[in-house]
Enzyme design. Structure first.
Site, mmCIF file in Angstrom:
data_model
loop_
_atom_site.group_PDB
_atom_site.id
_atom_site.type_symbol
_atom_site.label_atom_id
_atom_site.label_comp_id
_atom_site.label_asym_id
_atom_site.label_seq_id
_atom_site.Cartn_x
_atom_site.Cartn_y
_atom_site.Cartn_z
ATOM 1 N N MET A 1 43.444 38.407 45.917
ATOM 2 C CA MET A 1 43.775 37.542 47.380
ATOM 3 C C MET A 1 44.592 37.835 48.272
ATOM 4 S SD MET A 1 42.630 33.957 46.182
ATOM 5 C CE MET A 1 43.062 33.632 45.022
ATOM 6 N N ILE B 1 47.187 32.231 39.555
ATOM 7 C CA ILE B 1 48.234 32.500 39.129
ATOM 8 C C ILE B 1 49.267 33.427 40.617
ATOM 9 C CG2 ILE B 1 49.723 34.453 38.394
ATOM 10 C CD1 ILE B 1 46.097 35.045 36.281
ATOM 11 N N GLY C 1 48.335 34.048 48.737
ATOM 12 C CA GLY C 1 48.228 35.452 48.120
ATOM 13 C C GLY C 1 48.120 34.854 47.053
ATOM 14 N N SER C 2 47.665 35.298 46.469
ATOM 15 C CA SER C 2 48.302 35.167 44.917
ATOM 16 C C SER C 2 46.548 36.312 43.939
ATOM 17 C CB SER C 2 46.812 33.509 44.366
ATOM 18 O OG SER C 2 46.967 33.285 45.399
ATOM 19 N N ARG C 3 46.194 35.402 42.476
ATOM 20 C CA ARG C 3 45.722 36.264 42.189
ATOM 21 C C ARG C 3 44.637 34.943 41.106
ATOM 22 N NH1 ARG C 3 46.804 40.447 37.500
ATOM 23 N NH2 ARG C 3 45.999 39.085 36.214
#
Length: 217
Positions: free
Chosen positions: A96, A154, A184-186
């Protein structure tokens, strides 16, 4: 535009900063103040945009695995999931960007059977080791097709705030919210190795809407 409940603290801080910068700019720079105020106003608007909550029609699903977040598929591979499954699984990772909606949704329907928060590092979210080394959460659901599905929020280099609201014993509904990640991340989803994968690397996903895989009953 509806804003997510996690926005409150960030928007209060952003509003105070914007007000102070605008006041100082007008006071000291006078006619040149717009050179500072306009860029700051754009950033201020992006904070509101980040916390938006879109209206989406979420359907009921049984065999389907639903995209848990908005983003881009960056990994599809067979791995060994060692925290809960202790077995091989197909990992689908979705990255993301700060411009994506950051609501985290259940990928499958069933019952929550495991949850755990892990403190950790802040490697960039697309780094392969971020799945095991970064700050993260792990949730497992016993799906309606009697499969154990693991998914993981994450934190990335920018994202330093993960929240998840589910508890063991909760009923999971595919496409419905269980958490949020800031800036922002995953998110990783671990599926049985015989799962039919319906997405590919590079695909853009819309959380709660797109079907990324289908499990056999």
């Amino acid at each position: 535009m509806k804003l997510h409940k996690e926005s409150t603290g960030t928007i209060v801080v952003a509003s105070i900063v914007f007000a102070i910068v605008a006041f100082l700019s007008v006071y000291y720079l006078e006619q040149w103040s717009l050179l500072i105020i306009v860029p700051i106003l754009i950033l201020y608007g992006l904070v509101f945009w980040f916390f938006r909550v879109p209206n989406r029609d979420i359907l009921d699903h049984k065999e389907n695995v639903i995209a848990p977040v908005d983003g881009k598929v960056v990994m599809i591979k067979e791995v060994f999931e060692g925290e809960f499954l202790h077995d091989k699984a197909i990992q689908i990772s979705i990255f993301m960007s700060p411009l994506n909606v950051h609501i985290c949704r259940y990928p499958v329907s069933g019952q929550v059977i495991y949850k755990k928060y892990h403190p950790g590092k802040y490697l960039v979210a697309w780094h392969e080791k971020s799945s095991t080394d970064n700050e993260r959460t792990t949730v497992a659901v016993e799906s309606k097709t009697n499969h154990k599905i693991v998914f993981r929020q994450i934190a990335g280099y920018v994202a330093r705030r993960i929240v998840f609201y589910c508890n063991e014993g909760d009923q999971a509904k595919a496409g419905h919210e269980f958490g949020f990640i800031k800036f922002g991340s995953r998110m990783d989803v671990f599926l049985p190795v015989d799962t039919e994968i319906l997405c590919k690397i590079g695909d853009k996903t819309k959380g709660g809407i797109n079907v990324i895989a289908r499990m056999n009953e």
